[in-house]
Design an enzyme around this catalytic site. Structure first.
Site, PDB file in Angstrom:
ATOM      1  N   ASN A   1      39.527  29.160  77.435  1.00  0.00           N
ATOM      2  CA  ASN A   1      40.908  29.353  77.867  1.00  0.00           C
ATOM      3  C   ASN A   1      40.947  30.215  79.120  1.00  0.00           C
ATOM      4  O   ASN A   1      40.161  31.139  79.299  1.00  0.00           O
ATOM      5  CB  ASN A   1      41.786  29.908  76.740  1.00  0.00           C
ATOM      6  CG  ASN A   1      41.304  31.204  76.135  1.00  0.00           C
ATOM      7  OD1 ASN A   1      40.120  31.385  75.882  1.00  0.00           O
ATOM      8  ND2 ASN A   1      42.231  32.105  75.870  1.00  0.00           N
TER       9      ASN A   1
ATOM     10  N   GLU B   1      43.776  32.204  81.154  1.00  0.00           N
ATOM     11  CA  GLU B   1      45.146  32.690  81.174  1.00  0.00           C
ATOM     12  C   GLU B   1      45.568  33.070  82.590  1.00  0.00           C
ATOM     13  O   GLU B   1      44.737  33.242  83.481  1.00  0.00           O
ATOM     14  CB  GLU B   1      45.289  33.900  80.248  1.00  0.00           C
ATOM     15  CG  GLU B   1      45.058  33.560  78.802  1.00  0.00           C
ATOM     16  CD  GLU B   1      45.209  34.732  77.864  1.00  0.00           C
ATOM     17  OE1 GLU B   1      45.193  34.487  76.655  1.00  0.00           O
ATOM     18  OE2 GLU B   1      45.327  35.889  78.315  1.00  0.00           O
TER      19      GLU B   1
ATOM     20  N   GLU C   1      40.246  23.564  75.213  1.00  0.00           N
ATOM     21  CA  GLU C   1      40.006  22.174  74.865  1.00  0.00           C
ATOM     22  C   GLU C   1      40.267  21.248  76.046  1.00  0.00           C
ATOM     23  O   GLU C   1      39.507  20.316  76.310  1.00  0.00           O
ATOM     24  CB  GLU C   1      40.894  21.757  73.687  1.00  0.00           C
ATOM     25  CG  GLU C   1      40.647  22.554  72.425  1.00  0.00           C
ATOM     26  CD  GLU C   1      41.512  23.799  72.296  1.00  0.00           C
ATOM     27  OE1 GLU C   1      41.707  24.522  73.302  1.00  0.00           O
ATOM     28  OE2 GLU C   1      41.988  24.069  71.175  1.00  0.00           O
TER      29      GLU C   1
ATOM     30  N   CYS D   1      46.118  23.018  70.068  1.00  0.00           N
ATOM     31  CA  CYS D   1      47.577  22.921  70.150  1.00  0.00           C
ATOM     32  C   CYS D   1      47.977  21.451  70.341  1.00  0.00           C
ATOM     33  O   CYS D   1      47.121  20.577  70.550  1.00  0.00           O
ATOM     34  CB  CYS D   1      48.094  23.781  71.309  1.00  0.00           C
ATOM     35  SG  CYS D   1      47.737  23.116  72.956  1.00  0.00           S
TER      36      CYS D   1
END
Length: 158
Positions: free
Chosen positions: A61, A63, A74, A111
């Site tokens: 990830n 950010e 992902e 998600c």
């Protein structure tokens, strides 16, 4: 009329119980999570994609203060695999997460946006993508298709 959807997955108590290629993929995802850029959430997610030629492409990830400009591990891994290996099918993805803020003792599923992105590769390639999920501790779940994580989408588009 009421209808039911059944989702099947395998649950493993130990990393050693996985197939060797799944274990290797999960270990790559774990290493990728350590390199995640997560200064705001402090929730580090790593993903590793296995292509049909045996290459492993990792993502984590990323950010950004201008939320939601970041990107999930992902999709970083899936998009990278598709860009770097455009003619290779995605065979599997392993996803893991950790934080120092609380115990992640259950698998962290992708998600909705990541599920949608991954199932499109599955549908495009007419190839199920195995999805291996683990928290920092606890059981490991192995789903045999992204359609198991997004069952209605998989049924309507397939």
């Amino acid at each position: 009329m009421q209808k039911n959807i059944t989702i099947t997955y395998d649950a493993f108590d130990r990393l050693e119980d996985l197939l060797p290629e799944d274990r290797k993929l999960l270990e790559a995802a774990t290493q990728a999570a350590k390199d995640a850029y997560a200064p705001y959430s402090k929730f580090h997610v790593g993903a590793a994609v296995l292509t049909e030629n045996g290459d492993i492409v990792v993502g984590n990830n990323q950010e950004n203060l201008a939320y939601p400009s970041g990107l999930c591990a992902e999709r970083v891994a899936g998009f990278s695999a598709s860009a770097l290996h455009p003619n290779q099918k995605i065979m599997a993805i392993a996803i893991t997460a950790f934080t120092d803020e609380f115990l992640t003792d259950k698998p962290t599923p992708p998600c909705g946006a990541c599920r949608q992105s991954l199932i499109e590769y599955e549908i495009r390639d007419n190839q199920p993508i195995r999805c291996i999920l683990r928290g920092s501790t606890g059981q490991i779940y192995v789903f045999h298709s992204m359609a198991d994580l997004l069952p209605l989408q998989g049924n309507f588009l397939a």
